[in-house]
Design an enzyme around this catalytic site. Structure first.
Site, PDB file in Angstrom:
ATOM      1  N   LYS A 167     -10.785  21.812   0.263  1.00 28.69           N
ATOM      2  CA  LYS A 167     -11.662  20.930  -0.532  1.00 28.69           C
ATOM      3  C   LYS A 167     -12.549  20.116   0.420  1.00 28.69           C
ATOM      4  CE  LYS A 167      -8.448  21.195  -4.333  1.00 28.69           C
ATOM      5  NZ  LYS A 167      -7.863  20.585  -5.530  1.00 28.69           N
ATOM      6  N   GLY A 181      -3.481  18.662  -7.984  1.00 28.87           N
ATOM      7  CA  GLY A 181      -3.454  17.376  -7.302  1.00 28.87           C
ATOM      8  C   GLY A 181      -2.612  16.320  -8.010  1.00 28.87           C
ATOM      9  N   GLU A 226     -12.853  22.063 -10.287  1.00 30.98           N
ATOM     10  CA  GLU A 226     -13.657  20.901  -9.885  1.00 30.98           C
ATOM     11  C   GLU A 226     -15.146  21.230  -9.943  1.00 30.98           C
ATOM     12  OE1 GLU A 226     -11.524  20.304  -6.229  1.00 30.98           O
ATOM     13  OE2 GLU A 226      -9.768  19.745  -7.415  1.00 30.98           O
ATOM     14  N   SER A 232      -0.515  22.002  -7.262  1.00 34.10           N
ATOM     15  CA  SER A 232       0.664  21.308  -6.721  1.00 34.10           C
ATOM     16  C   SER A 232       1.705  22.257  -6.119  1.00 34.10           C
ATOM     17  CB  SER A 232       1.304  20.406  -7.791  1.00 34.10           C
ATOM     18  OG  SER A 232       0.385  19.403  -8.192  1.00 34.10           O
ATOM     19  N   ASN A 279      -7.213  25.922   0.229  1.00 31.94           N
ATOM     20  CA  ASN A 279      -8.497  25.340  -0.160  1.00 31.94           C
ATOM     21  C   ASN A 279      -8.506  23.904   0.354  1.00 31.94           C
ATOM     22  OD1 ASN A 279     -10.726  24.265  -1.401  1.00 31.94           O
ATOM     23  ND2 ASN A 279      -9.964  24.472  -3.505  1.00 31.94           N
ATOM     24  N   GLU A 328      -5.246  28.246 -12.232  1.00 26.51           N
ATOM     25  CA  GLU A 328      -4.990  26.864 -11.830  1.00 26.51           C
ATOM     26  C   GLU A 328      -5.073  25.965 -13.058  1.00 26.51           C
ATOM     27  OE1 GLU A 328      -5.871  26.237  -7.382  1.00 26.51           O
ATOM     28  OE2 GLU A 328      -7.755  25.967  -8.432  1.00 26.51           O
ATOM     29  N   HIS A 354     -14.025  27.101  -9.218  1.00 18.45           N
ATOM     30  CA  HIS A 354     -12.895  26.172  -9.182  1.00 18.45           C
ATOM     31  C   HIS A 354     -13.073  25.137 -10.300  1.00 18.45           C
ATOM     32  CE1 HIS A 354     -10.207  23.006  -7.821  1.00 18.45           C
ATOM     33  NE2 HIS A 354      -9.592  23.928  -7.114  1.00 18.45           N
TER      34      HIS A 354
HETATM   35  P1  13P Z   1      -3.344  21.013  -5.121  1.00 19.41           P
HETATM   36  O1  13P Z   1      -2.517  22.049  -4.411  1.00 19.41           O
HETATM   37  O2  13P Z   1      -3.699  19.844  -4.262  1.00 19.41           O
HETATM   38  O3  13P Z   1      -2.745  20.642  -6.439  1.00 19.41           O
HETATM   39  O4  13P Z   1      -4.753  21.707  -5.451  1.00 19.41           O
HETATM   40  C1  13P Z   1      -4.772  22.932  -6.079  1.00 19.41           C
HETATM   41  C2  13P Z   1      -6.144  23.468  -6.023  1.00 19.41           C
HETATM   42  O5  13P Z   1      -7.029  23.010  -6.709  1.00 19.41           O
HETATM   43  C3  13P Z   1      -6.405  24.592  -5.104  1.00 19.41           C
HETATM   44  O6  13P Z   1      -7.645  25.151  -5.331  1.00 19.41           O
END
Ligand code: 13P
Length: 253
Positions: A12, A173, A97, A211, A10, A167, A95
């Site tokens: 983002k 992150g 976010e 992560s 992803n 997640e 997601h």
């Molecule tokens: P990270 O791998 O940067 O922690 O992000 C995870 C994520 O949100 C994947 O959709």
């Protein structure tokens, strides 16, 4: 049942035409040995570019979001059929976010998942609790409700076609990956919850996200209910992403 491992990148809101070219060339050149299902999900404007670059390659294309609507006066939205038209086979839905920053409630997520399935896309439905919810002992209640709402919108047969991504919000992150046993426990809970709802849960892939790196991936992938990863930051760097793909392919059935 043996489930094939799946690794999804992803991106983002990252990348540029030039950066994408560099990353994709490296993935294609250096990843010929990868023998596992892999998907990358770039931002909308780059779907055409990335789709073209991936033609004939071992990596499939996905999007990060989808509209609940099919077509018409919905300024700024992108429909499921447009994603199919651009060569997407996959789409991430709900997601954390999107849920926290853009107000997507369980009901909206369920509608989007249905739109994806109706268009022939493979939806990856994200679920997960915040740190506060985990500390309050509510992690399973929150995730259970997220799962139930999708299942009730899709029905048992529709839900059997899902891919789920667990997640935990506190692991996204942050560099703070869930312990493999912690993740496994929640993955088992999700599968049991699907099973309880009458969904053929043994065939549903449940990815872990938060992560994930090439270093911690092997310990996650050996867990019996962890069927792959949804990768954020590490998917932007070819060696890191390929390391995760190789960890999955070394365990692929
Ligand atoms: P990270 O791998 O940067 O922690 O992000 C995870 C994520 O949100 C994947 O959709």
């Amino acid at each position: 049942m043996v489930r094939k491992k799946l690794v999804v990148g992803n991106w983002k809101m990252n990348g540029s035409r030039a950066q994408n070219d560099v990353l994709l060339s490296a993935l294609k050149e250096e990843g010929r040995d990868v023998a596992v299902e892999v998907v990358v999900c770039p931002p909308y404007p780059y779907l055409g570019q990335v789709g073209q670059a991936l033609e004939g390659a071992w990596i499939a294309l996905g999007a990060q979001n989808i509209s609940s609507f099919n077509a018409g006066a919905y300024t700024g939205e992108v429909s499921a059929s447009m994603l199919v038209d651009l060569g997407c086979a996959w789409v991430i839905v709900g997601h954390s976010e999107r849920r926290s920053l853009f107000g997507e409630a369980n009901e909206v997520v369920a509608v989007k998942v249905r739109a994806a399935l109706e268009a022939g896309l493979n939806p990856i439905v994200c679920v997960g609790e915040t740190l506060g919810q985990r500390e309050d002992g509510k992690a399973e209640a929150v995730v259970g409700e997220q799962i139930d709402s999708v299942v009730s919108a899709l029905g048992q047969d529709g839900a059997a076609k899902l891919t789920v991504a667990y997640e935990p919000v506190w692991a996204i992150g942050t560099g703070r990956v869930a312990l493999p046993e912690q993740a496994q426990a929640m993955h088992r809970f999700i599968r049991a919850r699907l099973d309880l709802a009458g969904v053929a849960a043994e065939g549903v892939r449940i990815l872990y996200g938060g992560s994930v790196t090439a270093e911690n991936a092997p310990l996650l992938f050996v867990q019996p209910d962890i069927d792959g990863a949804l990768v954020g930051g590490a998917s932007l760097v070819a060696p890191g992403f390929l390391g995760i793909c190789r960890a999955a392919s070394s365990m692929a059935a």
